[in-house]
Design an enzyme around this catalytic site. Structure first.
Site, mmCIF file in Angstrom:
data_model
loop_
_atom_site.group_PDB
_atom_site.id
_atom_site.type_symbol
_atom_site.label_atom_id
_atom_site.label_comp_id
_atom_site.label_asym_id
_atom_site.label_seq_id
_atom_site.Cartn_x
_atom_site.Cartn_y
_atom_site.Cartn_z
ATOM 1 N N HIS A 62 0.815 -1.215 0.000
ATOM 2 C CA HIS A 62 0.000 0.000 0.000
ATOM 3 C C HIS A 62 0.850 1.268 0.000
ATOM 4 O O HIS A 62 1.941 1.289 0.552
ATOM 5 C CB HIS A 62 -0.892 0.038 1.244
ATOM 6 C CG HIS A 62 -1.799 -1.146 1.362
ATOM 7 N ND1 HIS A 62 -2.220 -1.619 2.570
ATOM 8 C CD2 HIS A 62 -2.379 -1.943 0.427
ATOM 9 C CE1 HIS A 62 -3.019 -2.662 2.389
ATOM 10 N NE2 HIS A 62 -3.125 -2.874 1.096
ATOM 11 N N LYS A 71 5.884 5.886 7.534
ATOM 12 C CA LYS A 71 5.339 4.991 8.561
ATOM 13 C C LYS A 71 6.458 4.488 9.455
ATOM 14 O O LYS A 71 7.492 4.034 8.970
ATOM 15 C CB LYS A 71 4.653 3.787 7.910
ATOM 16 C CG LYS A 71 3.452 4.155 7.049
ATOM 17 C CD LYS A 71 2.889 2.928 6.349
ATOM 18 C CE LYS A 71 1.704 3.319 5.466
ATOM 19 N NZ LYS A 71 1.187 2.161 4.728
ATOM 20 N N TYR A 131 1.393 1.242 13.834
ATOM 21 C CA TYR A 131 2.223 2.157 13.062
ATOM 22 C C TYR A 131 1.738 3.589 13.174
ATOM 23 O O TYR A 131 0.552 3.871 13.258
ATOM 24 C CB TYR A 131 2.369 1.721 11.609
ATOM 25 C CG TYR A 131 1.106 1.524 10.809
ATOM 26 C CD1 TYR A 131 0.718 2.446 9.843
ATOM 27 C CD2 TYR A 131 0.329 0.381 10.978
ATOM 28 C CE1 TYR A 131 -0.412 2.242 9.075
ATOM 29 C CE2 TYR A 131 -0.804 0.167 10.206
ATOM 30 C CZ TYR A 131 -1.168 1.105 9.263
ATOM 31 O OH TYR A 131 -2.290 0.902 8.505
ATOM 32 N N ASP A 168 -6.481 -5.868 -1.999
ATOM 33 C CA ASP A 168 -5.129 -6.346 -2.288
ATOM 34 C C ASP A 168 -5.115 -7.342 -3.450
ATOM 35 O O ASP A 168 -4.139 -7.409 -4.199
ATOM 36 C CB ASP A 168 -4.494 -6.950 -1.037
ATOM 37 C CG ASP A 168 -4.210 -5.887 0.020
ATOM 38 O OD1 ASP A 168 -4.295 -4.682 -0.294
ATOM 39 O OD2 ASP A 168 -3.895 -6.265 1.161
#
Length: 181
Positions: A62, A71, A131, A168
Site C-alpha cells: 500500500h 510509517k 504504526y 489487495d
C-alpha cells in the site's frame, strides 16, 4: 536507540534500548527528538494505526500517491515479515525492496519513508501491528501494488497462498502502478 540503514538506506531498522531485570523490562518505544536526529529531518506523526491479523494474512503493498505517508511500524504481539518497496522514479534504489522480521520478541521497528509501498505478512498464529503515519489516511489517494509482482520478485516467507483483502487482490502490477517522481 540503535538505528541501522538497510540495503535501501532511506529505510531504517530501529532497535530500542531495552532495560530488563527479574521484574520484567522497560523500553522507550518512541522519542521524537532521537527519531528526528536518526532520520535527519523534522517529522510530525498525525495518526496511529493498530491492526490485528491471523497467520498467513498479507496486507499490501500500500501507498498514497498524494498525501504520502511515512510509517514507523512495529509489532506488539506475534511476528510479521515487513516489506518496503522504493517507488520513487528518481531514486537510485527505484524498484528495489527490503524486508525485515518484526516481532513482539525482538521489538524492532521499521521506518518506511514517504515514497515507498509497504506491506507485511503475518508469520505467527496472530499478530498485532502498530504504526505511526506522517499523513492522514486518504482512501481516494490509496494505491496498491500486487504482493507477488513478477518484476519486484519479493521473497516472501510464504508456506501457502496468503489471505488477502479484495483490495489487495486487485493490486496493480509494478509496471502499471502510479509512482512518485
Amino acid at each position: 536507540m540503535k538505528v541501522t540503514p538497510l540495503k535501501i538506506p532511506d529505510v531504517l531498522l530501529v532497535q530500542p534500548k531495552i532495560f530488563g531485570d527479574r521484574r520484567g523490562l522497560f523500553f522507550e518505544s518512541f522519542n521524537q527528538a532521537e527519531f528526528e536526529r536518526a532520520i535527519c529531518k523534522s517529522t510530525t506523526f498525525v495518526q496511529d494505526n493498530h491492526s490485528y491479523s491471523k497467520k498467513g494474512t498479507l496486507r499490501g503493498l500500500h501507498y498514497q500517491i498524494q498525501q504520502p505517508q511515512g510509517k514507523l511500524v512495529r509489532v506488539i504481539q506475534g511476528e510479521v515479515f515487513d516489506v518496503a518497496v522504493d517507488i520513487r522514479k528518481s531514486s537510485p534504489t527505484f524498484g528495489q525492496w527490503v524486508g525485515e522480521f518484526l516481532s513482539a520478541e525482538n521489538k524492532h521497528q521499521l521506518w518506511v519513508p514517504e515514497g515507498f509501498a509497504h506491506g507485511f505478512l503475518v508469520i505467527s498464529e496472530t499478530a498485532e501491528f502498530l504504526y505511526k503515519t506522517t499523513s492522514y489516511f486518504a482512501p481516494i489517494h490509496e494505491r496498491c501494488i500486487v504482493w507477488d509482482d513478477s518484476t519486484l520478485k519479493i521473497d516472501w516467507p510464504i508456506e501457502k497462498q496468503p489471505s488477502l483483502s479484495d483490495k489487495d487482490k486487485r493490486g496493480q502490477s509494478f509496471t502499471s502502478a502510479e509512482m512518485f517522481s
